[in-house]
Scaffold this active site. Sequence first.
Site, PDB file in Angstrom:
ATOM      1  NE  ARG A 147      39.318  17.509 -44.272  1.00 18.40           N
ATOM      2  CZ  ARG A 147      39.488  17.583 -42.951  1.00 18.40           C
ATOM      3  NH1 ARG A 147      39.929  18.706 -42.399  1.00 18.40           N
ATOM      4  NH2 ARG A 147      39.187  16.574 -42.175  1.00 18.40           N
ATOM      5  CE1 TYR A 159      41.561  15.921 -34.079  1.00 16.54           C
ATOM      6  CE2 TYR A 159      42.068  16.929 -36.189  1.00 16.54           C
ATOM      7  CZ  TYR A 159      41.475  16.987 -34.950  1.00 16.54           C
ATOM      8  OH  TYR A 159      40.770  18.111 -34.581  1.00 16.54           O
ATOM      9  CG  ASP A 210      43.437  19.578 -42.310  1.00 16.12           C
ATOM     10  OD1 ASP A 210      44.600  19.877 -41.974  1.00 16.12           O
ATOM     11  OD2 ASP A 210      42.422  20.001 -41.726  1.00 16.12           O
ATOM     12  CG  HIS A 212      44.449  17.633 -39.034  1.00 20.02           C
ATOM     13  ND1 HIS A 212      43.951  16.627 -39.816  1.00 20.02           N
ATOM     14  CD2 HIS A 212      43.420  18.457 -38.814  1.00 20.02           C
ATOM     15  CE1 HIS A 212      42.682  16.833 -40.061  1.00 20.02           C
ATOM     16  NE2 HIS A 212      42.319  17.938 -39.470  1.00 20.02           N
ATOM     17  CD  GLU A 236      42.798  22.681 -43.646  1.00 19.86           C
ATOM     18  OE1 GLU A 236      42.081  22.480 -44.661  1.00 19.86           O
ATOM     19  OE2 GLU A 236      42.337  22.704 -42.503  1.00 19.86           O
ATOM     20  CD  GLU A 262      41.981  24.014 -38.732  1.00 19.58           C
ATOM     21  OE1 GLU A 262      41.544  23.798 -39.867  1.00 19.58           O
ATOM     22  OE2 GLU A 262      41.971  23.161 -37.827  1.00 19.58           O
ATOM     23  NE  ARG A 283      41.849  25.688 -43.267  1.00 24.87           N
ATOM     24  CZ  ARG A 283      40.564  25.340 -43.214  1.00 24.87           C
ATOM     25  NH1 ARG A 283      39.751  25.712 -44.192  1.00 24.87           N
ATOM     26  NH2 ARG A 283      40.100  24.643 -42.203  1.00 24.87           N
ATOM     27  CD  GLU A 339      36.477  23.007 -42.722  1.00 23.20           C
ATOM     28  OE1 GLU A 339      37.157  23.941 -42.257  1.00 23.20           O
ATOM     29  OE2 GLU A 339      36.575  21.836 -42.334  1.00 23.20           O
ATOM     30  CD1 TRP A 402      56.180  17.971 -36.274  1.00 20.61           C
ATOM     31  CD2 TRP A 402      57.715  18.878 -34.933  1.00 20.61           C
ATOM     32  NE1 TRP A 402      57.372  17.357 -36.516  1.00 20.61           N
ATOM     33  CE2 TRP A 402      58.337  17.891 -35.701  1.00 20.61           C
ATOM     34  CE3 TRP A 402      58.468  19.584 -33.999  1.00 20.61           C
ATOM     35  CZ2 TRP A 402      59.688  17.590 -35.584  1.00 20.61           C
ATOM     36  CZ3 TRP A 402      59.812  19.277 -33.870  1.00 20.61           C
ATOM     37  CH2 TRP A 402      60.420  18.290 -34.663  1.00 20.61           C
TER      38      TRP A 402
HETATM   39  C1  CS2 Z   1      39.843  20.688 -39.119  1.00 17.50           C
HETATM   40  C2  CS2 Z   1      38.991  21.065 -37.950  1.00 17.50           C
HETATM   41  O1  CS2 Z   1      38.033  21.451 -40.419  1.00 17.50           O
HETATM   42  C3  CS2 Z   1      39.252  21.357 -40.357  1.00 17.50           C
HETATM   43  O2  CS2 Z   1      39.998  21.728 -41.214  1.00 17.50           O
HETATM   44  O3  CS2 Z   1      41.179  20.918 -39.010  1.00 17.50           O
HETATM   45  O4  CS2 Z   1      37.953  20.191 -37.969  1.00 17.50           O
HETATM   46  C4  CS2 Z   1      39.585  21.062 -36.573  1.00 17.50           C
HETATM   47  O5  CS2 Z   1      40.228  19.870 -36.308  1.00 17.50           O
HETATM   48  C5  CS2 Z   1      38.490  21.289 -35.592  1.00 17.50           C
HETATM   49  O6  CS2 Z   1      37.677  22.341 -35.996  1.00 17.50           O
HETATM   50  C6  CS2 Z   1      39.066  21.557 -34.227  1.00 17.50           C
HETATM   51  O7  CS2 Z   1      38.119  22.147 -33.423  1.00 17.50           O
HETATM   52 MG    MG Z   2      41.989  21.875 -40.754  1.00 13.75          MG
END
Ligand code: CS2
Ligand code: MG
Length: 402
Positions: A147, A159, A210, A212, A236, A262, A283, A339, A402
């Site tokens: 990733r 982030y 990702d 997020h 993602e 996730e 996920r 992951e 969002w």
């Molecule tokens: C992230 C995560 O791993 C990922 O794909 O989106 O690290 C996520 O931010 C954290 O697990 C939040 O606890």
């Molecule tokens: Mg993620």
Amino acid sequence: MKITNAKVIVCSPGRNFVTLKIETDEGLTGIGDATLNGRELAVAAYLTEHVIPCLIGRDAHQIEDIWQYLYKGAYWRRGPVTMSAIAAVDTALWDIKGKQAGLPVHQLLGGRSRDGVTVYGHANGDDVDEVLGEVAKYVDLGYRAVRVQVAVPGIEHSYGVSADKLFYEPADAAGRTLATWSTERYLPFVPDVFARVRAEFGPHLKLLHDVHHRLTPIEAARLGKDLEPYRLTWLEDPVPADLQEGFRLIRQHTTTPLAVGEVFSSIWDCQQLIKEQLIDYIRTTVVHAGGITHLRRIFDLAALHHVRSGSHGATDLSPVAMAAALHVDLAIPNFGLQEYMRHTAETDAVFPHAYSYADGYLQPGEAPGLGVELDEKLAAEYPYKPASLPTNTLLDGTVHPW
Ligand code: CS2
Ligand code: MG
């Protein structure tokens, strides 16, 4: 086999973890992960105050029946706190069943379907040159999938980009930190990153990215189109999936494969995404989606609709959740990717485990049950430390809409 006792162990060897331990009258014990990043004590209290009293005296072998009892009996269904608590019970009971059978959990799930569990790691960098070096390190370690996240120029706190390498810790002990965001700066930047990574590493390395949950569907559609030449394995969380039908719009515009889930806690959070084939990878995890029993149900639905698994495996999922994930990953027909963010040495010492990494694969090992234990004495040396995830804001200070 009767459940005689259960307790919650909260510890912080490198980061916070919540673990449920179930004891039986036959001397067998099992453990389950109940960690919910930034909201750990809510799950600990849910277990201690409301779930454990209902477990004492029940037959530890009745995994499905106990799952249904906890899910339906509470009246209040779903949600991350409830489902993480149910997950911990379910995972611990699979651990006990495996130990009693003398078999690793993947054997109870139908046995091995592949040679190993293909994993991906996170390459982060403050700029593209740095990230190229980080991708190279994973390739040298044998990873087949990476990733890629790069700090967006002009954004102070991106982030998902961390100074930590191999681990990943977005929660901050200082409390309310911020991450910042600008779609205008992000959208034109990311395709250039992947152009460089693809040119450097050739066509075969699986590349992931990702978002997020930061975009709208039409913005995500634009990004997916712009990334098509670089053939990502998945994009993602392009948008939050509260509005499952939002993915239809992305799907109409791009062939970049999509991954999400996730933060989902049940099959109801993804049934439309799966049934309409709006995503390619789901996920959901053992710990946040109701344990092995419920995750298997989600993955079976996904298999009917050409959706593969891609379970979350960041550092905030404990080694207990990682071990459980690997048994599921090894057994199911529609496994995609797992992951794998590593844990600190302190975490690994508190949770000695049978799983191991070699040549791009994780193996759960052959120990009976999950193959992971909790060293309670050592855990007691690492008390809980409050920490929470950052709030994401726009450059003008607005909390991200969002
Ligand atoms: C992230 C995560 O791993 C990922 O794909 O989106 O690290 C996520 O931010 C954290 O697990 C939040 O606890
Ligand atoms: Mg993620």
